[in-house]
Structures are given as C-alpha cells and as structure tokens.
Scaffold this motif. Structure first.
Motif, PDB file in Angstrom:
ATOM      1  N   PRO A 123       3.851   6.924  14.295  1.00 18.19           N
ATOM      2  CA  PRO A 123       2.922   6.318  15.251  1.00 18.19           C
ATOM      3  C   PRO A 123       3.543   5.130  15.978  1.00 18.19           C
ATOM      4  O   PRO A 123       4.464   4.485  15.469  1.00 18.19           O
ATOM      5  N   THR A 124       3.016   4.858  17.145  1.00 24.22           N
ATOM      6  CA  THR A 124       3.449   3.710  17.939  1.00 24.22           C
ATOM      7  C   THR A 124       2.408   2.601  17.796  1.00 24.22           C
ATOM      8  O   THR A 124       1.214   2.843  17.967  1.00 24.22           O
ATOM      9  N   VAL A 125       2.867   1.402  17.477  1.00 25.47           N
ATOM     10  CA  VAL A 125       1.967   0.267  17.252  1.00 25.47           C
ATOM     11  C   VAL A 125       2.395  -0.873  18.177  1.00 25.47           C
ATOM     12  O   VAL A 125       3.595  -1.176  18.287  1.00 25.47           O
ATOM     13  N   ASP A 126       1.409  -1.494  18.825  1.00 25.75           N
ATOM     14  CA  ASP A 126       1.702  -2.615  19.706  1.00 25.75           C
ATOM     15  C   ASP A 126       2.268  -3.787  18.904  1.00 25.75           C
ATOM     16  O   ASP A 126       1.926  -3.987  17.725  1.00 25.75           O
ATOM     17  N   VAL A 150      -3.277  -0.393  21.385  1.00 26.79           N
ATOM     18  CA  VAL A 150      -3.063  -0.836  20.005  1.00 26.79           C
ATOM     19  C   VAL A 150      -2.151   0.144  19.263  1.00 26.79           C
ATOM     20  O   VAL A 150      -1.118  -0.240  18.705  1.00 26.79           O
ATOM     21  N   ILE A 151      -2.537   1.426  19.255  1.00 23.72           N
ATOM     22  CA  ILE A 151      -1.720   2.435  18.564  1.00 23.72           C
ATOM     23  C   ILE A 151      -1.767   3.740  19.352  1.00 23.72           C
ATOM     24  O   ILE A 151      -2.687   3.989  20.138  1.00 23.72           O
ATOM     25  N   TYR A 152      -0.761   4.570  19.122  1.00 27.52           N
ATOM     26  CA  TYR A 152      -0.782   5.972  19.559  1.00 27.52           C
ATOM     27  C   TYR A 152      -0.334   6.813  18.371  1.00 27.52           C
ATOM     28  O   TYR A 152       0.722   6.550  17.776  1.00 27.52           O
ATOM     29  N   TYR A 153      -1.142   7.827  18.035  1.00 29.44           N
ATOM     30  CA  TYR A 153      -0.907   8.583  16.804  1.00 29.44           C
ATOM     31  C   TYR A 153      -0.861  10.070  17.110  1.00 29.44           C
ATOM     32  O   TYR A 153      -1.731  10.611  17.801  1.00 29.44           O
ATOM     33  N   GLU A 154       0.162  10.737  16.582  1.00 26.47           N
ATOM     34  CA  GLU A 154       0.273  12.194  16.603  1.00 26.47           C
ATOM     35  C   GLU A 154       0.585  12.667  15.196  1.00 26.47           C
ATOM     36  O   GLU A 154       1.330  12.012  14.453  1.00 26.47           O
TER      37      GLU A 154
END
Length: 210
Positions: free
Chosen positions: A80-83, A71-75
């Motif tokens: 962030p990366t969102v599907d 769904v997401i990748y957060y740093e």
C-alpha cells in the motif's frame, strides 16, 4: 433482374449496445463507509471501514477537508501507499472489498473529513465520508472548568434576583392591603362624623299646630 435488399434493422445497433451498457453499469461499484462521525482524544486510535462492490482496481482513503490529502491507496497483494504525514501510523485489516484502516497516534492536525474511494477502470466512486474530530484533553478540561466557573456566579445572581423580586412583590402586596384597610376605616368615620354633625346641628322644627 431486380436484386432484393435485406430488411433494415434500425434498432439493431441499440440492441447490441444495450448489453454493453448493462455490463458497464454492473461494473460501477458502490461504496459504503463507517462510521460517519468520530470524536477521539489526541494520541488515541480510530478505525475507518471502506466497503465496495463491483470490479475494483483498488481503494483510496483521502482527506477532503480542510486540506485535500491522499492518505492511503490499497490494492490486494500489493504494497500500500501511505502519505508521508500518516506514515508509521497506519494499519490495515481485510481486503480491498472490505478494508479497515486504523489511524494511530492521532494529532490535532488529523482533524478533517475522510472519504473512501473505489477505483475502477472507468470511474472513481466515493463514500459518504467520515468526520474526525481530535480533541485536546488539557484544553477540554480547561474549557470545562471555565464554563463551570462562569455558570455558577450567573446562577447565584439569578436566584438572588428572583428572591429579591419575590420579596418586593410580597412587601408591595402587604402595603396595598394596609392602604385598603385604612381607606375603608377612614370612609366609615367620615360618614359617621357627617351624620353626627347633621343630627347635632339640626334645629327642631316648631309644631305650628301646638
């Protein structure tokens, strides 16, 4: 001249690797997430909070069921990366150690189990998971109406059968009482008739001494 050797220390390599193992164990994060279960109507919003300890590279929220999806990748301090399926419907609050992910505009296709995952250099540690159930309000009202419509006739028939059974039992008890009373009366009259018949038809015995 004999050369003396330094005493061997077989435990030295183990003692040297022990601090490294302890540091690595301390670096492995722990992950907590909440809530564990949610039911929300279609079109509403839900919050999933991911909390982690240790040295983190980032936090990932993925759906593990029914179809695996990141769904997401957060740093921290990065975009962030969102599907694509959730793009435009995701909001973030907090930092990667305590991150709250808001999913807006819920769809029926969003049903599933969502898992928080802490990403480190050596491992990826997962949380316990959150089960999300998205309901269709129209379908839910229709199902509730159908359920009530089905239950009412069943209850009416049940009460009717109970009343019918109670009336039958009462009528049967009344008939049994009447039969018992008739039986008692008939047995008394038979004894009376037998006694009358025996007394009326008994011939007087002559006194042989007269």
């Amino acid at each position: 001249m004999a050369v003396s050797r330094a005493p061997e220390l077989p435990l030295l390599p183990g003692l040297l690797t022990l601090p490294c193992m302890l540091l690595r164990a301390l670096a492995i994060p722990e992950v907590w997430q909440s809530p564990h279960y949610m039911v929300a109507p279609e079109g509403s919003s839900v919050n999933i909070t991911c909390s982690a300890s240790g040295v983190l590279l980032g936090v990932c929220l993925r759906r593990s069921w029914p179809e695996p999806t990141n769904v997401i990748y957060y740093e921290d301090e990065k975009e962030p990366t969102v599907d694509e399926q959730f793009r435009g419907r995701i909001a973030f609050s907090g930092l990667q150690r305590n991150l709250t992910v808001t999913v807006r505009g819920l769809r029926l296709s969003d049903n599933g189990v969502y898992v928080c995952q802490a990403v480190t250099m050596d491992a990826e540690v997962q949380g316990s998971g959150t089960l999300l159930v998205v309901t269709d309000e129209a379908a839910g009202t229709y199902q509730e109406t159908r359920l009530v419509s089905a239950v009412c006739p069943v209850l009416a028939i049940s009460f009717f059968l109970v009343g019918l059974g109670t009336g039958a039992v009462c009528a049967l008890r009344t008939q049994v009482k009447k039969l018992c009373c008739r039986k008692d009366k008939s047995s008394v009259s038979v004894v009376y008739e037998d006694m009358s018949y025996s007394c009326g038809n008994r011939m007087p015995t002559p006194n042989e001494y007269q």
